[in-house]
Design a protein around this motif. Sequence first.
Motif, PDB file in Angstrom:
ATOM      1  N   MET A   1       0.807  -1.188   0.000  1.00 14.77           N
ATOM      2  CA  MET A   1       0.000   0.000   0.000  1.00 14.77           C
ATOM      3  C   MET A   1       0.854   1.257   0.000  1.00 14.77           C
ATOM      4  N   ILE A   2       1.969   1.219   0.684  1.00 20.10           N
ATOM      5  CA  ILE A   2       2.829   2.393   0.754  1.00 20.10           C
ATOM      6  C   ILE A   2       3.344   2.761  -0.626  1.00 20.10           C
ATOM      7  N   GLU A   3       3.803   1.772  -1.365  1.00 24.17           N
ATOM      8  CA  GLU A   3       4.312   2.040  -2.715  1.00 24.17           C
ATOM      9  C   GLU A   3       3.204   2.542  -3.628  1.00 24.17           C
ATOM     10  N   ALA A   4       2.013   1.996  -3.488  1.00 24.20           N
ATOM     11  CA  ALA A   4       0.883   2.460  -4.298  1.00 24.20           C
ATOM     12  C   ALA A   4       0.558   3.913  -3.971  1.00 24.20           C
ATOM     13  N   ALA A   5       0.571   4.264  -2.703  1.00 27.77           N
ATOM     14  CA  ALA A   5       0.293   5.647  -2.303  1.00 27.77           C
ATOM     15  C   ALA A   5       1.372   6.584  -2.808  1.00 27.77           C
ATOM     16  N   LYS A   6       2.620   6.158  -2.737  1.00 29.06           N
ATOM     17  CA  LYS A   6       3.714   6.989  -3.239  1.00 29.06           C
ATOM     18  C   LYS A   6       3.586   7.204  -4.743  1.00 29.06           C
ATOM     19  N   GLN A   7       3.155   6.177  -5.461  1.00 30.41           N
ATOM     20  CA  GLN A   7       2.956   6.304  -6.901  1.00 30.41           C
ATOM     21  C   GLN A   7       1.820   7.287  -7.197  1.00 30.41           C
ATOM     22  N   LEU A   8       0.757   7.206  -6.429  1.00 29.77           N
ATOM     23  CA  LEU A   8      -0.351   8.158  -6.604  1.00 29.77           C
ATOM     24  C   LEU A   8       0.113   9.595  -6.360  1.00 29.77           C
ATOM     25  N   ILE A   9       0.929   9.787  -5.357  1.00 31.69           N
ATOM     26  CA  ILE A   9       1.442  11.120  -5.061  1.00 31.69           C
ATOM     27  C   ILE A   9       2.314  11.622  -6.212  1.00 31.69           C
ATOM     28  N   ARG A  10       3.139  10.738  -6.763  1.00 31.81           N
ATOM     29  CA  ARG A  10       3.961  11.133  -7.910  1.00 31.81           C
ATOM     30  C   ARG A  10       3.092  11.481  -9.113  1.00 31.81           C
ATOM     31  N   SER A  11       2.034  10.723  -9.312  1.00 34.99           N
ATOM     32  CA  SER A  11       1.164  10.949 -10.460  1.00 34.99           C
ATOM     33  C   SER A  11       0.236  12.147 -10.285  1.00 34.99           C
ATOM     34  N   TYR A  12      -0.221  12.371  -9.061  1.00 34.35           N
ATOM     35  CA  TYR A  12      -1.187  13.442  -8.781  1.00 34.35           C
ATOM     36  C   TYR A  12      -0.742  14.254  -7.568  1.00 34.35           C
ATOM     37  N   GLU A  14      -0.936  17.255  -6.747  1.00 35.94           N
ATOM     38  CA  GLU A  14      -1.822  18.331  -6.298  1.00 35.94           C
ATOM     39  C   GLU A  14      -3.098  17.822  -5.637  1.00 35.94           C
ATOM     40  N   PHE A  15      -3.277  16.518  -5.559  1.00 32.29           N
ATOM     41  CA  PHE A  15      -4.486  15.931  -4.981  1.00 32.29           C
ATOM     42  C   PHE A  15      -4.245  15.669  -3.496  1.00 32.29           C
ATOM     43  N   PRO A  16      -4.782  16.502  -2.600  1.00 37.06           N
ATOM     44  CA  PRO A  16      -4.389  16.453  -1.192  1.00 37.06           C
ATOM     45  C   PRO A  16      -4.810  15.213  -0.421  1.00 37.06           C
ATOM     46  N   MET A  17      -5.898  14.561  -0.809  1.00 36.66           N
ATOM     47  CA  MET A  17      -6.406  13.463   0.018  1.00 36.66           C
ATOM     48  C   MET A  17      -5.483  12.245   0.052  1.00 36.66           C
ATOM     49  N   ILE A  18      -4.677  12.045  -0.968  1.00 42.65           N
ATOM     50  CA  ILE A  18      -3.845  10.843  -0.989  1.00 42.65           C
ATOM     51  C   ILE A  18      -2.679  10.900  -0.017  1.00 42.65           C
ATOM     52  N   TYR A  19      -2.344  12.067   0.481  1.00 44.63           N
ATOM     53  CA  TYR A  19      -1.190  12.191   1.361  1.00 44.63           C
ATOM     54  C   TYR A  19      -1.403  11.531   2.728  1.00 44.63           C
ATOM     55  N   SER A  44       0.142  19.505   6.278  1.00 46.28           N
ATOM     56  CA  SER A  44       0.562  20.800   5.732  1.00 46.28           C
ATOM     57  C   SER A  44       0.054  21.032   4.315  1.00 46.28           C
ATOM     58  N   PHE A  45      -0.118  19.980   3.539  1.00 49.90           N
ATOM     59  CA  PHE A  45      -0.560  20.143   2.158  1.00 49.90           C
ATOM     60  C   PHE A  45      -1.985  20.669   2.099  1.00 49.90           C
ATOM     61  N   ALA A  46      -2.857  20.173   2.943  1.00 52.13           N
ATOM     62  CA  ALA A  46      -4.256  20.615   2.948  1.00 52.13           C
ATOM     63  C   ALA A  46      -4.850  20.395   4.341  1.00 52.13           C
ATOM     64  N   PRO A  47      -4.555  21.277   5.286  1.00 46.52           N
ATOM     65  CA  PRO A  47      -4.994  21.067   6.671  1.00 46.52           C
ATOM     66  C   PRO A  47      -6.500  20.889   6.840  1.00 46.52           C
ATOM     67  N   ALA A  48      -7.284  21.690   6.165  1.00 49.22           N
ATOM     68  CA  ALA A  48      -8.741  21.595   6.320  1.00 49.22           C
ATOM     69  C   ALA A  48      -9.275  20.288   5.755  1.00 49.22           C
ATOM     70  N   ALA A  49      -8.777  19.885   4.599  1.00 49.04           N
ATOM     71  CA  ALA A  49      -9.217  18.625   3.990  1.00 49.04           C
ATOM     72  C   ALA A  49      -8.796  17.445   4.851  1.00 49.04           C
ATOM     73  N   PHE A  50      -7.576  17.492   5.366  1.00 51.93           N
ATOM     74  CA  PHE A  50      -7.104  16.415   6.231  1.00 51.93           C
ATOM     75  C   PHE A  50      -8.031  16.272   7.427  1.00 51.93           C
ATOM     76  N   ASP A  51      -8.277  17.372   8.092  1.00 51.14           N
ATOM     77  CA  ASP A  51      -9.110  17.350   9.297  1.00 51.14           C
ATOM     78  C   ASP A  51     -10.518  16.862   8.986  1.00 51.14           C
ATOM     79  N   MET A  52     -11.098  17.357   7.900  1.00 50.29           N
ATOM     80  CA  MET A  52     -12.462  16.982   7.552  1.00 50.29           C
ATOM     81  C   MET A  52     -12.584  15.485   7.267  1.00 50.29           C
TER      82      MET A  52
END
Length: 80
Positions: A1-12, A14-19, A44-52
């Motif tokens: 899962m970690i590698e998949a998440a890292k790949q998503l971050i590399r690909s997207y 600007e998409f804050p939820m994947i972090y 730090s990337f999207a504090p409000a989205a993270f919290d929500m």
Amino acid sequence: MIEAAKQLIRSYPEFPMIYRWPAAALGQLGRTAEAKEALEKAISFAPAAFDMYVRNRVPWFRPEDHAHLVEGLRKAGWGG
């Protein structure tokens, strides 16, 4: 899962939820230093989205999966 998440971050980068996923996964694995670093990025990337999305389970997210996510984030150092 970690590698998949890292790949998503590399690909997207600007998409804050994947972090939040690498932070939770690393926390569950006991990789504390890496988990804390990922958690800091997630917040730090999207504090409000993270919290929500962490405090409020969205309807399509199974309760047990949300609980597992939150547990991993707490292991990573999140105090919520």
